[in-house]
Design an enzyme around this catalytic site. Sequence first.
Site, short mmCIF file in Angstrom:
data_model
loop_
_atom_site.label_atom_id
_atom_site.label_comp_id
_atom_site.label_asym_id
_atom_site.label_seq_id
_atom_site.Cartn_x
_atom_site.Cartn_y
_atom_site.Cartn_z
N HIS A 1 2.32 9.02 1.16
CA HIS A 1 1.13 8.98 0.30
C HIS A 1 1.36 9.92 -0.87
CE1 HIS A 1 -1.36 6.92 3.37
NE2 HIS A 1 -0.63 7.61 4.22
N HIS B 1 0.82 -1.21 0.00
CA HIS B 1 0.00 0.00 0.00
C HIS B 1 0.85 1.27 0.00
CE1 HIS B 1 -3.53 -2.42 0.74
NE2 HIS B 1 -2.95 -2.98 1.79
N THR C 1 -6.10 4.52 6.69
CA THR C 1 -6.19 3.20 6.06
C THR C 1 -7.02 2.30 6.96
OG1 THR C 1 -4.11 2.57 7.12
CG2 THR C 1 -3.98 3.39 4.86
N HIS D 1 3.92 10.69 6.60
CA HIS D 1 3.28 10.45 7.89
C HIS D 1 4.27 9.82 8.85
CE1 HIS D 1 -1.08 10.34 6.12
NE2 HIS D 1 -0.61 11.56 6.28
N HIS E 1 5.86 6.72 6.64
CA HIS E 1 5.47 6.21 5.31
C HIS E 1 4.92 7.37 4.49
CE1 HIS E 1 1.73 5.95 7.70
NE2 HIS E 1 1.19 6.39 6.58
ZN LIG Z 1 -0.46 7.46 6.21
#
Ligand SMILES: [Zn+2]
Length: 273
Positions: free
Chosen positions: A137, A110, A222, A154, A135
Site C-alpha cells: 500500500h 488494487h 479492503t 502486508h 502486497h
Molecule cells: Zn493490505
Amino acid sequence: MEVVRLPRVRTVIAIAAALTMTAAACAGQRPPEPPTAVEPPGREALAEAHWAYQGEEGPQHWGSLSPEFATCESGRAQSPVDLTAPDDVDLADLEFGYGSSTLKIIDNGHTIRADVQPGNTLTIDGTRFELAQFHFHAPSEHTIDGASSPMELHLVHLGPNGAIAVVAVMIVEGARHAALAAVWDNLPAGRDAPAAAPRPVDLNDLLPTNRDDYRYAGSLTTPPCTEGVAWNILVTPIAMSTDQIAAFTARYPADNRPLEPLNGRHVVLDRAS
Ligand SMILES: [Zn+2]
C-alpha cells in the site's frame, strides 16, 4: 479470535474470495471456485462488486456497494488504525518459519501482490499460520504516533478455521532493497498477465532484524473488510530506493484505506526478546 457475524463456512469463503477475487471482480469475471461445495448466498454480488480508493466507489462508500461489504461500514473493529500509546506487554515473540519461495506477481487492479509457495509459517502464541501472499500500500495504511510512511508491506497468513494474521512492515525511502527487486524488476504487463520472479526469494529478507511489534484485533483493509484479523505491525521499517517506490506509485499512487477508530480496542507493544 472471533470472526463476527459470518458463520464459519461463509467466513472461509469470504476470506478465500477476499484474497483472490479482486482482479476477477473488477474485470467482471467470476472469482476462482473456493474449495467447497457450499454456494453461499450473495456470492454473485461479491463477484460483481467493484470498489476503488477514490470517488463514488471509494472507502466512504464501500459498505453500500454490496451486501457482502456491509462490515466495511457497520464493523466496530476495522483497520487500519493509528498506533499510539500502546500497552507495553510481554507476549510470546512472533516465530517466523520463512524460507525461499518463487513468486507469482499479480497486478490485481488494487495493488501489486506476490503469491508464495506453501511452507512458510508464522506462529503466534502457539497458533500456526501459513504465508499466502504479500502486497503493498502507498502511502502506509497504519500510522505510528500519527506518522505515515511512504509504503506498507502486508504479509497475509492463513490459519486454522479461516483465521487470518497479517504482518505489516513499514517501508521508508533509503537503499535499494535487493530481495524486493525481484518484484519491482518483474512487474506484470497488465492485470491479466501475471509475471514470475526469475529465481526464488528468501522471504526472511522482507523482515527487519528487530521484531518488536504492535498488535491489535482488526479487519481486512479492503472489501469485504472481514473482522477477526490478528494484526502484527513491526516497529522497525525496511527501506526501498526512490526508484523502487516510484515503480509502485506509478501504478498505485494512493491505495490506502483511511484510518478507522479504535472503538475501545487496545494496541499492545511486544518487545521481542
Ligand atoms: Zn493490505
